[in-house]
Design a protein around this motif. Sequence first.
Motif, PDB file in Angstrom:
ATOM      1  N   GLY A 223       0.822  -1.211   0.000  1.00  0.00           N
ATOM      2  CA  GLY A 223       0.000   0.000   0.000  1.00  0.00           C
ATOM      3  C   GLY A 223       0.848   1.250   0.000  1.00  0.00           C
ATOM      4  O   GLY A 223       0.564   2.219  -0.719  1.00  0.00           O
ATOM      5  N   GLU A 224       1.920   1.227   0.830  1.00  0.00           N
ATOM      6  CA  GLU A 224       2.816   2.378   0.880  1.00  0.00           C
ATOM      7  C   GLU A 224       3.541   2.555  -0.442  1.00  0.00           C
ATOM      8  O   GLU A 224       3.755   3.675  -0.905  1.00  0.00           O
ATOM      9  CB  GLU A 224       3.830   2.194   2.014  1.00  0.00           C
ATOM     10  CG  GLU A 224       3.192   2.291   3.393  1.00  0.00           C
ATOM     11  CD  GLU A 224       4.203   1.953   4.476  1.00  0.00           C
ATOM     12  OE1 GLU A 224       5.105   1.137   4.176  1.00  0.00           O
ATOM     13  OE2 GLU A 224       4.097   2.490   5.579  1.00  0.00           O
ATOM     14  N   ASP A 225       3.915   1.418  -1.079  1.00  0.00           N
ATOM     15  CA  ASP A 225       4.608   1.478  -2.362  1.00  0.00           C
ATOM     16  C   ASP A 225       3.708   2.092  -3.431  1.00  0.00           C
ATOM     17  O   ASP A 225       4.139   2.945  -4.216  1.00  0.00           O
ATOM     18  CB  ASP A 225       5.013   0.058  -2.772  1.00  0.00           C
ATOM     19  CG  ASP A 225       5.811   0.053  -4.067  1.00  0.00           C
ATOM     20  OD1 ASP A 225       6.799   0.803  -4.142  1.00  0.00           O
ATOM     21  OD2 ASP A 225       5.427  -0.681  -4.988  1.00  0.00           O
ATOM     22  N   ALA A 226       2.444   1.678  -3.461  1.00  0.00           N
ATOM     23  CA  ALA A 226       1.495   2.208  -4.444  1.00  0.00           C
ATOM     24  C   ALA A 226       1.256   3.688  -4.202  1.00  0.00           C
ATOM     25  O   ALA A 226       1.167   4.483  -5.138  1.00  0.00           O
ATOM     26  CB  ALA A 226       0.177   1.438  -4.360  1.00  0.00           C
ATOM     27  N   SER A 227       1.157   4.047  -2.911  1.00  0.00           N
ATOM     28  CA  SER A 227       0.933   5.460  -2.575  1.00  0.00           C
ATOM     29  C   SER A 227       2.122   6.315  -3.003  1.00  0.00           C
ATOM     30  O   SER A 227       1.952   7.430  -3.527  1.00  0.00           O
ATOM     31  CB  SER A 227       0.706   5.599  -1.072  1.00  0.00           C
ATOM     32  OG  SER A 227       0.574   6.964  -0.713  1.00  0.00           O
ATOM     33  N   GLY A 228       3.332   5.789  -2.825  1.00  0.00           N
ATOM     34  CA  GLY A 228       4.527   6.527  -3.224  1.00  0.00           C
ATOM     35  C   GLY A 228       4.592   6.725  -4.721  1.00  0.00           C
ATOM     36  O   GLY A 228       4.941   7.805  -5.207  1.00  0.00           O
ATOM     37  N   LYS A 229       4.234   5.682  -5.477  1.00  0.00           N
ATOM     38  CA  LYS A 229       4.235   5.791  -6.934  1.00  0.00           C
ATOM     39  C   LYS A 229       3.194   6.796  -7.398  1.00  0.00           C
ATOM     40  O   LYS A 229       3.419   7.568  -8.339  1.00  0.00           O
ATOM     41  CB  LYS A 229       3.973   4.423  -7.566  1.00  0.00           C
ATOM     42  CG  LYS A 229       5.125   3.437  -7.416  1.00  0.00           C
ATOM     43  CD  LYS A 229       4.792   2.120  -8.083  1.00  0.00           C
ATOM     44  CE  LYS A 229       5.971   1.133  -7.962  1.00  0.00           C
ATOM     45  NZ  LYS A 229       5.654  -0.175  -8.577  1.00  0.00           N
ATOM     46  N   SER A 230       2.019   6.783  -6.726  1.00  0.00           N
ATOM     47  CA  SER A 230       0.956   7.722  -7.086  1.00  0.00           C
ATOM     48  C   SER A 230       1.396   9.155  -6.849  1.00  0.00           C
ATOM     49  O   SER A 230       1.169  10.040  -7.675  1.00  0.00           O
ATOM     50  CB  SER A 230      -0.305   7.421  -6.279  1.00  0.00           C
ATOM     51  OG  SER A 230      -1.308   8.373  -6.535  1.00  0.00           O
ATOM     52  N   THR A 231       2.058   9.381  -5.719  1.00  0.00           N
ATOM     53  CA  THR A 231       2.547  10.731  -5.403  1.00  0.00           C
ATOM     54  C   THR A 231       3.600  11.179  -6.406  1.00  0.00           C
ATOM     55  O   THR A 231       3.618  12.332  -6.838  1.00  0.00           O
ATOM     56  CB  THR A 231       3.138  10.755  -3.985  1.00  0.00           C
ATOM     57  OG1 THR A 231       2.130  10.366  -3.050  1.00  0.00           O
ATOM     58  CG2 THR A 231       3.636  12.149  -3.636  1.00  0.00           C
ATOM     59  N   ALA A 232       4.465  10.262  -6.786  1.00  0.00           N
ATOM     60  CA  ALA A 232       5.504  10.589  -7.776  1.00  0.00           C
ATOM     61  C   ALA A 232       4.878  10.952  -9.117  1.00  0.00           C
ATOM     62  O   ALA A 232       5.312  11.895  -9.785  1.00  0.00           O
ATOM     63  CB  ALA A 232       6.455   9.407  -7.943  1.00  0.00           C
ATOM     64  N   ARG A 233       3.827  10.211  -9.511  1.00  0.00           N
ATOM     65  CA  ARG A 233       3.151  10.510 -10.771  1.00  0.00           C
ATOM     66  C   ARG A 233       2.467  11.879 -10.699  1.00  0.00           C
ATOM     67  O   ARG A 233       2.479  12.636 -11.667  1.00  0.00           O
ATOM     68  CB  ARG A 233       2.127   9.415 -11.095  1.00  0.00           C
ATOM     69  CG  ARG A 233       2.749   8.121 -11.615  1.00  0.00           C
ATOM     70  CD  ARG A 233       1.707   7.230 -12.253  1.00  0.00           C
ATOM     71  NE  ARG A 233       0.705   6.789 -11.283  1.00  0.00           N
ATOM     72  CZ  ARG A 233       0.795   5.680 -10.575  1.00  0.00           C
ATOM     73  NH1 ARG A 233       1.857   4.875 -10.718  1.00  0.00           N
ATOM     74  NH2 ARG A 233      -0.147   5.326  -9.718  1.00  0.00           N
ATOM     75  N   GLN A 234       1.884  12.186  -9.549  1.00  0.00           N
ATOM     76  CA  GLN A 234       1.240  13.483  -9.382  1.00  0.00           C
ATOM     77  C   GLN A 234       2.247  14.619  -9.496  1.00  0.00           C
ATOM     78  O   GLN A 234       1.984  15.646 -10.131  1.00  0.00           O
ATOM     79  CB  GLN A 234       0.524  13.543  -8.027  1.00  0.00           C
ATOM     80  CG  GLN A 234      -0.711  12.663  -7.952  1.00  0.00           C
ATOM     81  CD  GLN A 234      -1.311  12.642  -6.553  1.00  0.00           C
ATOM     82  OE1 GLN A 234      -0.783  13.261  -5.633  1.00  0.00           O
ATOM     83  NE2 GLN A 234      -2.404  11.914  -6.389  1.00  0.00           N
ATOM     84  N   ARG A 235       3.429  14.426  -8.856  1.00  0.00           N
ATOM     85  CA  ARG A 235       4.477  15.443  -8.946  1.00  0.00           C
ATOM     86  C   ARG A 235       4.949  15.608 -10.382  1.00  0.00           C
ATOM     87  O   ARG A 235       5.202  16.718 -10.853  1.00  0.00           O
ATOM     88  CB  ARG A 235       5.653  15.067  -8.037  1.00  0.00           C
ATOM     89  CG  ARG A 235       5.394  15.297  -6.551  1.00  0.00           C
ATOM     90  CD  ARG A 235       6.705  15.331  -5.791  1.00  0.00           C
ATOM     91  NE  ARG A 235       7.418  14.053  -5.906  1.00  0.00           N
ATOM     92  CZ  ARG A 235       7.316  13.075  -5.002  1.00  0.00           C
ATOM     93  NH1 ARG A 235       6.539  13.219  -3.948  1.00  0.00           N
ATOM     94  NH2 ARG A 235       8.007  11.951  -5.162  1.00  0.00           N
ATOM     95  N   GLU A 236       5.057  14.475 -11.107  1.00  0.00           N
ATOM     96  CA  GLU A 236       5.489  14.522 -12.497  1.00  0.00           C
ATOM     97  C   GLU A 236       4.467  15.272 -13.356  1.00  0.00           C
ATOM     98  O   GLU A 236       4.838  16.102 -14.190  1.00  0.00           O
ATOM     99  CB  GLU A 236       5.677  13.100 -13.023  1.00  0.00           C
ATOM    100  CG  GLU A 236       6.188  13.042 -14.465  1.00  0.00           C
ATOM    101  CD  GLU A 236       6.376  11.608 -14.936  1.00  0.00           C
ATOM    102  OE1 GLU A 236       6.460  11.407 -16.157  1.00  0.00           O
ATOM    103  OE2 GLU A 236       6.407  10.696 -14.080  1.00  0.00           O
ATOM    104  N   ARG A 237       3.174  14.981 -13.137  1.00  0.00           N
ATOM    105  CA  ARG A 237       2.133  15.670 -13.903  1.00  0.00           C
ATOM    106  C   ARG A 237       2.113  17.164 -13.597  1.00  0.00           C
ATOM    107  O   ARG A 237       1.959  17.993 -14.488  1.00  0.00           O
ATOM    108  CB  ARG A 237       0.759  15.050 -13.610  1.00  0.00           C
ATOM    109  CG  ARG A 237       0.518  13.711 -14.290  1.00  0.00           C
ATOM    110  CD  ARG A 237      -0.955  13.341 -14.261  1.00  0.00           C
ATOM    111  NE  ARG A 237      -1.436  13.121 -12.907  1.00  0.00           N
ATOM    112  CZ  ARG A 237      -1.445  11.946 -12.298  1.00  0.00           C
ATOM    113  NH1 ARG A 237      -1.004  10.868 -12.935  1.00  0.00           N
ATOM    114  NH2 ARG A 237      -1.912  11.823 -11.067  1.00  0.00           N
ATOM    115  N   GLN A 238       2.296  17.511 -12.312  1.00  0.00           N
ATOM    116  CA  GLN A 238       2.293  18.918 -11.936  1.00  0.00           C
ATOM    117  C   GLN A 238       3.497  19.648 -12.537  1.00  0.00           C
ATOM    118  O   GLN A 238       3.367  20.790 -13.010  1.00  0.00           O
ATOM    119  CB  GLN A 238       2.320  19.064 -10.406  1.00  0.00           C
ATOM    120  CG  GLN A 238       2.211  20.502  -9.914  1.00  0.00           C
ATOM    121  CD  GLN A 238       0.923  21.155 -10.353  1.00  0.00           C
ATOM    122  OE1 GLN A 238      -0.154  20.601 -10.196  1.00  0.00           O
ATOM    123  NE2 GLN A 238       1.026  22.350 -10.930  1.00  0.00           N
ATOM    124  N   ALA A 239       4.649  18.985 -12.533  1.00  0.00           N
ATOM    125  CA  ALA A 239       5.840  19.592 -13.132  1.00  0.00           C
ATOM    126  C   ALA A 239       5.638  19.824 -14.621  1.00  0.00           C
ATOM    127  O   ALA A 239       6.038  20.858 -15.168  1.00  0.00           O
ATOM    128  CB  ALA A 239       7.056  18.692 -12.894  1.00  0.00           C
TER     129      ALA A 239
END
Length: 277
Positions: free
Chosen positions: A6-22
């Motif tokens: 769950g933590e791994d999936a959450s981390g990947k989701s956050t990374a994708r969000q940061r990438e989209r925002q960038a």
Amino acid sequence: MTMSSGEDASGKSTARQRERQARRNLERRERDRIYQPTRSAEFDFPKPAPEVKSKLIFATTPRCGSHFICSTLFQTYRVGLPLEYFNPAHFESWGERAGASSQWEALSHLVARRTGGNGVFSAKVHWTHFEALPSDRMRNWFRHALWVRIERADLVAQAVSWEIAAQTGSFIYTQPSWKTPQYDFDRIYDRLVQILTQRAAWSRYFEERKIKPKVLVLEQFLQDPDAQSAALIKALGLPRAKGPRAPSIPVVKSQQREINSGWRSRFVDQLAKRAVL
């Protein structure tokens, strides 16, 4: 400590969000840079603003070649600086620049800073932007304008160009493409219908008001831009500009690419086959 799934999936989701925002931030900065001539004080005409003697409005549709034509005409220093000021996003930025409490105040601010030394204020306006003007007072401001229609003879090429620009985000040649466009017959057909609808709306507007606009056709303009520009200026009776010139704007180039011609041929073939059926 071992990371849970769950933590791994959450981390990947956050990374994708940061990438989209960038990516969104990069796109926003790129748009701001490209559209500076439309919005930035750097491209205002020198003060004091002259009295407006002529309003020159170019009636356009998406991807008709208006940006290239208007940028070429600007180089004559007789037509003001005809850009897409009435695109809602651009016009909103003028309100912000002015600290305006109303759109009428924003319009006054815009006209005062983008009227050329010969008293000509100009703009290019898509029908959808004109239709979206917020009040009769704003629309009535266009009364007694000098009108020029910019059209493209090859409507299929125009529809293809619009669809490619919409998919890639590259509406001006200096804009990078954010994705590889994918051919879609139905989407191109929809673009073609929209172009025809907007052209018909402009025709209806002019007929109802007994306006006879000058007409520039992209394909004819491209054959001899200097001669076409000179002929239009003479027909409109625009005087030479006085005083300092406005800053130069980036040179505009055609975005016609091999993919455009390929898509056009493919669309025409499919359209012919569907017509037979």
